[in-house]
Every structure is written in C-alpha cells, then in structure tokens.
Scaffold this motif. Structure first.
Motif, PDB file in Angstrom:
ATOM      1  N   ASN A 114       0.833  -1.213   0.000  1.00 41.06           N
ATOM      2  CA  ASN A 114       0.000   0.000   0.000  1.00 41.06           C
ATOM      3  C   ASN A 114       0.863   1.256   0.000  1.00 41.06           C
ATOM      4  OD1 ASN A 114      -2.386  -1.445  -0.053  1.00 41.06           O
ATOM      5  ND2 ASN A 114      -2.729  -1.339   2.151  1.00 41.06           N
ATOM      6  N   LEU A 115       1.963   1.224   0.754  1.00 40.79           N
ATOM      7  CA  LEU A 115       2.878   2.369   0.775  1.00 40.79           C
ATOM      8  C   LEU A 115       3.486   2.579  -0.605  1.00 40.79           C
ATOM      9  CD1 LEU A 115       4.437   4.562   2.304  1.00 40.79           C
ATOM     10  CD2 LEU A 115       6.119   2.811   2.955  1.00 40.79           C
ATOM     11  N   ALA A 116       3.907   1.494  -1.242  1.00 38.06           N
ATOM     12  CA  ALA A 116       4.484   1.606  -2.582  1.00 38.06           C
ATOM     13  C   ALA A 116       3.470   2.198  -3.554  1.00 38.06           C
ATOM     14  CB  ALA A 116       4.948   0.231  -3.068  1.00 38.06           C
ATOM     15  N   LYS A 117       2.229   1.800  -3.453  1.00 35.31           N
ATOM     16  CA  LYS A 117       1.197   2.342  -4.338  1.00 35.31           C
ATOM     17  C   LYS A 117       0.995   3.831  -4.093  1.00 35.31           C
ATOM     18  CE  LYS A 117      -1.713  -1.750  -5.050  1.00 35.31           C
ATOM     19  NZ  LYS A 117      -3.043  -2.332  -4.769  1.00 35.31           N
ATOM     20  N   ARG A 118       0.914   4.229  -2.824  1.00 34.93           N
ATOM     21  CA  ARG A 118       0.690   5.647  -2.497  1.00 34.93           C
ATOM     22  C   ARG A 118       1.820   6.517  -3.010  1.00 34.93           C
ATOM     23  NH1 ARG A 118      -0.627   3.649   2.628  1.00 34.93           N
ATOM     24  NH2 ARG A 118       1.272   4.539   3.533  1.00 34.93           N
ATOM     25  N   GLN A 119       3.021   5.960  -3.034  1.00 33.08           N
ATOM     26  CA  GLN A 119       4.198   6.735  -3.428  1.00 33.08           C
ATOM     27  C   GLN A 119       4.616   6.467  -4.873  1.00 33.08           C
ATOM     28  OE1 GLN A 119       6.190   7.180   1.042  1.00 33.08           O
ATOM     29  NE2 GLN A 119       7.069   5.703  -0.384  1.00 33.08           N
ATOM     30  N   PHE A 120       3.790   5.721  -5.619  1.00 30.33           N
ATOM     31  CA  PHE A 120       4.036   5.449  -7.038  1.00 30.33           C
ATOM     32  C   PHE A 120       5.401   4.793  -7.254  1.00 30.33           C
ATOM     33  CE2 PHE A 120       1.325   9.198  -6.587  1.00 30.33           C
ATOM     34  CZ  PHE A 120       0.177   8.768  -7.241  1.00 30.33           C
ATOM     35  N   MET A 121       5.705   3.813  -6.386  1.00 27.32           N
ATOM     36  CA  MET A 121       7.000   3.140  -6.450  1.00 27.32           C
ATOM     37  C   MET A 121       6.882   1.788  -7.143  1.00 27.32           C
ATOM     38  SD  MET A 121       8.520   4.407  -2.771  1.00 27.32           S
ATOM     39  CE  MET A 121      10.193   3.815  -3.042  1.00 27.32           C
ATOM     40  N   ASP A 122       8.022   1.167  -7.366  1.00 26.07           N
ATOM     41  CA  ASP A 122       8.108   0.054  -8.316  1.00 26.07           C
ATOM     42  C   ASP A 122       8.540  -1.265  -7.693  1.00 26.07           C
ATOM     43  OD1 ASP A 122       7.839   1.895 -10.787  1.00 26.07           O
ATOM     44  OD2 ASP A 122       9.529   2.737  -9.670  1.00 26.07           O
ATOM     45  N   GLY A 123       8.399  -1.398  -6.383  1.00 23.41           N
ATOM     46  CA  GLY A 123       8.789  -2.647  -5.762  1.00 23.41           C
ATOM     47  C   GLY A 123       9.420  -2.427  -4.408  1.00 23.41           C
ATOM     48  N   ILE A 124      10.188  -3.424  -3.967  1.00 31.55           N
ATOM     49  CA  ILE A 124      10.765  -3.382  -2.620  1.00 31.55           C
ATOM     50  C   ILE A 124      12.076  -4.161  -2.594  1.00 31.55           C
ATOM     51  CG2 ILE A 124       9.496  -5.442  -1.845  1.00 31.55           C
ATOM     52  CD1 ILE A 124       9.170  -4.008   0.895  1.00 31.55           C
ATOM     53  N   ASN A 125      13.019  -3.646  -1.813  1.00 28.57           N
ATOM     54  CA  ASN A 125      14.280  -4.340  -1.553  1.00 28.57           C
ATOM     55  C   ASN A 125      14.245  -4.827  -0.109  1.00 28.57           C
ATOM     56  OD1 ASN A 125      17.308  -3.622  -0.268  1.00 28.57           O
ATOM     57  ND2 ASN A 125      17.316  -4.934  -2.061  1.00 28.57           N
ATOM     58  N   LEU A 126      14.250  -6.133   0.079  1.00 31.40           N
ATOM     59  CA  LEU A 126      14.208  -6.722   1.410  1.00 31.40           C
ATOM     60  C   LEU A 126      15.622  -6.775   1.977  1.00 31.40           C
ATOM     61  CD1 LEU A 126      11.668  -9.586   0.649  1.00 31.40           C
ATOM     62  CD2 LEU A 126      11.223  -7.489   1.947  1.00 31.40           C
ATOM     63  N   ASP A 127      15.868  -5.937   2.973  1.00 29.19           N
ATOM     64  CA  ASP A 127      17.198  -5.820   3.575  1.00 29.19           C
ATOM     65  C   ASP A 127      17.105  -6.327   5.010  1.00 29.19           C
ATOM     66  OD1 ASP A 127      19.979  -4.895   3.585  1.00 29.19           O
ATOM     67  OD2 ASP A 127      19.279  -3.384   4.997  1.00 29.19           O
ATOM     68  N   ILE A 128      17.117  -7.637   5.149  1.00 34.69           N
ATOM     69  CA  ILE A 128      16.942  -8.280   6.453  1.00 34.69           C
ATOM     70  C   ILE A 128      18.229  -9.038   6.755  1.00 34.69           C
ATOM     71  CG2 ILE A 128      15.585  -9.965   7.747  1.00 34.69           C
ATOM     72  CD1 ILE A 128      13.228  -9.261   5.862  1.00 34.69           C
ATOM     73  N   GLU A 129      19.048  -8.482   7.634  1.00 30.65           N
ATOM     74  CA  GLU A 129      20.399  -9.003   7.846  1.00 30.65           C
ATOM     75  C   GLU A 129      20.559  -9.601   9.242  1.00 30.65           C
ATOM     76  OE1 GLU A 129      23.438  -6.263   6.563  1.00 30.65           O
ATOM     77  OE2 GLU A 129      22.073  -5.265   5.171  1.00 30.65           O
ATOM     78  N   GLN A 130      19.527 -10.271   9.710  1.00 24.14           N
ATOM     79  CA  GLN A 130      19.523 -10.814  11.066  1.00 24.14           C
ATOM     80  C   GLN A 130      20.018 -12.263  11.084  1.00 24.14           C
ATOM     81  OE1 GLN A 130      15.414 -10.006  12.456  1.00 24.14           O
ATOM     82  NE2 GLN A 130      15.444  -8.411  10.903  1.00 24.14           N
ATOM     83  N   PRO A 131      20.639 -12.694  12.193  1.00 24.42           N
ATOM     84  CA  PRO A 131      21.077 -14.082  12.285  1.00 24.42           C
ATOM     85  C   PRO A 131      19.891 -15.036  12.298  1.00 24.42           C
ATOM     86  CG  PRO A 131      21.386 -12.949  14.385  1.00 24.42           C
ATOM     87  CD  PRO A 131      21.022 -11.906  13.382  1.00 24.42           C
ATOM     88  N   VAL A 132      20.031 -16.145  11.584  1.00 28.92           N
ATOM     89  CA  VAL A 132      18.973 -17.150  11.484  1.00 28.92           C
ATOM     90  C   VAL A 132      19.639 -18.522  11.481  1.00 28.92           C
ATOM     91  CG1 VAL A 132      17.249 -18.179   9.948  1.00 28.92           C
ATOM     92  CG2 VAL A 132      17.288 -15.706  10.284  1.00 28.92           C
ATOM     93  N   THR A 133      19.065 -19.455  12.226  1.00 29.21           N
ATOM     94  CA  THR A 133      19.557 -20.823  12.256  1.00 29.21           C
ATOM     95  C   THR A 133      18.794 -21.659  11.233  1.00 29.21           C
ATOM     96  OG1 THR A 133      20.057 -20.617  14.609  1.00 29.21           O
ATOM     97  CG2 THR A 133      19.934 -22.841  13.714  1.00 29.21           C
ATOM     98  N   GLU A 134      19.521 -22.457  10.470  1.00 32.32           N
ATOM     99  CA  GLU A 134      18.877 -23.295   9.458  1.00 32.32           C
ATOM    100  C   GLU A 134      17.858 -24.228  10.102  1.00 32.32           C
ATOM    101  OE1 GLU A 134      20.068 -26.406   5.836  1.00 32.32           O
ATOM    102  OE2 GLU A 134      21.626 -25.402   7.018  1.00 32.32           O
ATOM    103  N   GLY A 135      16.655 -24.303   9.513  1.00 35.02           N
ATOM    104  CA  GLY A 135      15.604 -25.172  10.011  1.00 35.02           C
ATOM    105  C   GLY A 135      14.783 -24.612  11.154  1.00 35.02           C
TER     106      GLY A 135
END
Length: 366
Positions: A114-135
């Motif tokens: 919805n934010l992208a639509k309001r601002q006439f934008m073209d997508g999103i870059n997911l910048d999630i750099e948190q530690p995660v354990t496999e599984g």
C-alpha cells in the motif's frame, strides 16, 4: 439520501470523473504518466542505494536501472527516476520474530504494498540481515515472507521488482543461515553484498581489503553451486573503505589490528571505521605511502599518520579494482552490478573530484 436508478446512472459518471481527477491530482509529477510503474526489464542491472541528501541529482542516470530508497521519500526523486526509465523501490526490513505468525506477515506485506502504491514506487528491496539458524521457525518464516511479498507486489503492481540482500557468501556469514536457493527462486534476484567481507576474521588480526577479489568471486561460485541461476545474482561493490589504526605496521605493510570479536569470530572490521570514497580521494595523495596496490587481494590501500602519531592503514575499492569485478560479472553472466551507496562520492564542482566520480560510475559498465 436515496438515489433512484435513473439518478444513479447520471451520478455515476460524475463520481467516476471526480475519482479520476483526484487520482491525477495525487500524482506529484508534472506529467501524470511519470506516476505509472516501470514495467520493462534491462538486460544488465545497475542497482543504486540512495541514502541521503540531494546527490541523486548528480548520479549518472544513463547507467541506472533501479534505485533503492534508504532515505525519506522524495516525490521529486520518484518523478525524475521514472523520467529516466529507472525503478524506485522501497526498503523492507522487519524483525524476523515478528513475522513468524502468518497474520503478522500478511499485515506487514499489505502495509508495504500500500505504501508503494501511495508513493508510485516500483517494488521493494528486502534488507533483512539478522542471524537465522537453518531449520528454525525464523528460517521458514523468512522464506515465506519473500514468497508472499513477491506474489503480492507482482499481483498488485504489475512489473514491480522484489529483491533480497544477502551477504557475500551463502556459508552462514555473520550467522545468516538462510534458505538461499529457495529465496532466489521466489524473488526477482538477490543483491549480493560483496563488501564488509572482514566482518568475521578467522585468521590473524590484520587489516585487509573490504572486498578481496578471489574471496569475492568464491562467494558467487558458492551461490551457483546451490543451484542459483547466475541471472538471479547482482554483485554489490563498495564505494567506501575501512580505516584501521595499526598496533604495528611491518615493512611489508602488514597492519596488525585490535581484536574485535563478532558473532563467534575473534577479529572483525569493527576494529576500523568506514570512510567514503570521496573522503579517501582527498587523503590518499597526501598520505605517507601514497596509493599502494595489493596484487593478491587486487585492492588499493595506503598508510598515513594521524595528528597523534598513530599509524593508519586504509583499504578501499577504486575504478581499477571495481572494473576487475565487473569484468567477472559479465564473464560469469550475472544479472548486473550495484553499489553501497550512491552518495559516497564527491559530487562537488571541483574538477578533480568530478573526474574521480565519473570514473567510479564508468567502472560499473566497463
């Protein structure tokens, strides 16, 4: 107030016209067509992160395909990017624990689209750099987030782009043990952050290149070995370096640095500080060593003394080291190249700075 059937058919076109008028009025661009999403794709991606200020006005727009907005929204930037045929995409970051619940995940994706639509934008870059354990639950939640984000954006903003930022190698760098092949399949492409490669130093604690050539290339071999299509990978290069204070500097320019542990590693680039390329260019020629070149790491560096007499060593990338990596991008058939970030060059009117800045942009294309 009730309206008869006949009155409704009279009123309906008026309501439609009013709605269209409001829609046009909401567009901040001088030409309403510039508020339409960018739908075409380029053969070679040049991906730029924008973080601050007005320097975007002096980017080399002849090369840019996508700008990721890591700063407050600027409608003037959106209009200008669209006028150049370049996408402008949101930054997407969320604590992974918050999106383990599918309802929270859906709500987050809905808010972003919805934010992208309001601002006439073209997508999103997911910048999630948190530690995660496999599984772990977080591992599966992150994959599900990428899938839902991609499906929602593609459905609701035709031609939109969904990308995901990953470390320079899929080998659990900084404890980020993600479902890399699954995520690559689900989004448009991965932006590989081929920098900060000294975030975990497992060998001796010495200063080194931000993005050593052979180590950087090995990371792409590892991604491809997972079954990821090279066309799903964009190489990120650094437009900044690291300034380290040396505990000792040997005659062969080996700079010993303090132990700064990070996520299990005994040493890290946290022992240094980040320096913009524009600032580096102001210092290197007046340094005690001048520009030096390390052939093993294929990276420039230099030494200098501060006012207190402390010896420093600065490692960075410049047009020579970047051009070597871009040549690999093209030879390996990767999707393209990008940088962190577009605002770290000197965009002043100084003629020397202008030449240096132009050379950095040119190196992205060869």
């Amino acid at each position: 107030m009730e309206t008869s059937a006949a009155g409704w058919w009279i009123l309906c076109p008026l309501l439609f016209l009013q709605q269209v008028t409001l829609s046009w009025a909401a567009c901040p661009c001088p030409d309403p067509a510039l508020c339409e999403p960018i739908t075409h794709s380029q053969d070679f991606e040049v991906y730029v992160f924008y973080t601050r200020g007005q320097s975007w006005k002096r980017y080399d727009w002849s090369k840019i395909t996508t700008v990721a907005l890591f700063a407050p929204y600027d409608p003037e930037l959106m209009c200008f990017a669209h006028s150049k045929g370049a996408r402008l995409v949101l930054k997407g970051d969320v604590p992974i624990n918050d999106i383990i619940d599918p309802r929270n995940r859906t709500a987050w994706v809905r808010e972003k689209v919805n934010l992208a639509k309001r601002q006439f934008m073209d997508g999103i870059n997911l910048d999630i750099e948190q530690p995660v354990t496999e599984g772990s639950p977080q591992y599966y939640a992150l994959t599900a987030l990428v899938q839902e984000t991609t499906e929602t954006f593609h459905r609701e903003i035709p031609g939109s782009q969904v990308t995901f930022d990953v470390a320079w190698s899929p080998a659990c760098v900084d404890l980020r043990c993600y479902n890399y092949s699954g995520i690559a399949d689900l989004c448009d492409f991965l932006f590989v952050m081929s920098y900060d490669e000294q975030s975990q130093i497992w060998t001796e604690c010495v200063a080194g290149a931000n993005a050593p050539y052979n180590q950087t290339l090995r990371g792409y071999d590892e991604f491809v070995d997972l079954g990821i299509d090279p066309k799903k990978l964009v190489m990120g290069v650094p437009w900044y370096g690291y300034d380290y204070t040396c505990l000792n500097l040997s005659k062969d320019h080996t700079c010993s640095i303090p132990n700064k542990p990070f996520r299990g590693a005994p040493c890290s680039d946290a022992a240094g500080r980040k320096v913009a390329y524009g600032a580096i260019m102001k210092q290197v020629n007046g340094s005690s060593s001048g520009r030096l070149w390390d052939e093993a790491q294929k990276s420039p560096f230099y030494n200098y003394k501060d006012r207190k007499g402390n010896v420093h060593q600065v490692w960075y990338d410049d047009p020579q080291s970047i051009a070597l990596k871009v040549a690999y991008v093209k030879k390996r058939g990767l999707r393209g190249v990008g940088m962190w970030n577009g605002d770290l060059l000197d965009y002043s009117s100084d003629p020397v700075a202008q030449q240096q800045t132009a050379a950095m942009w040119k190196a992205l294309i060869l």
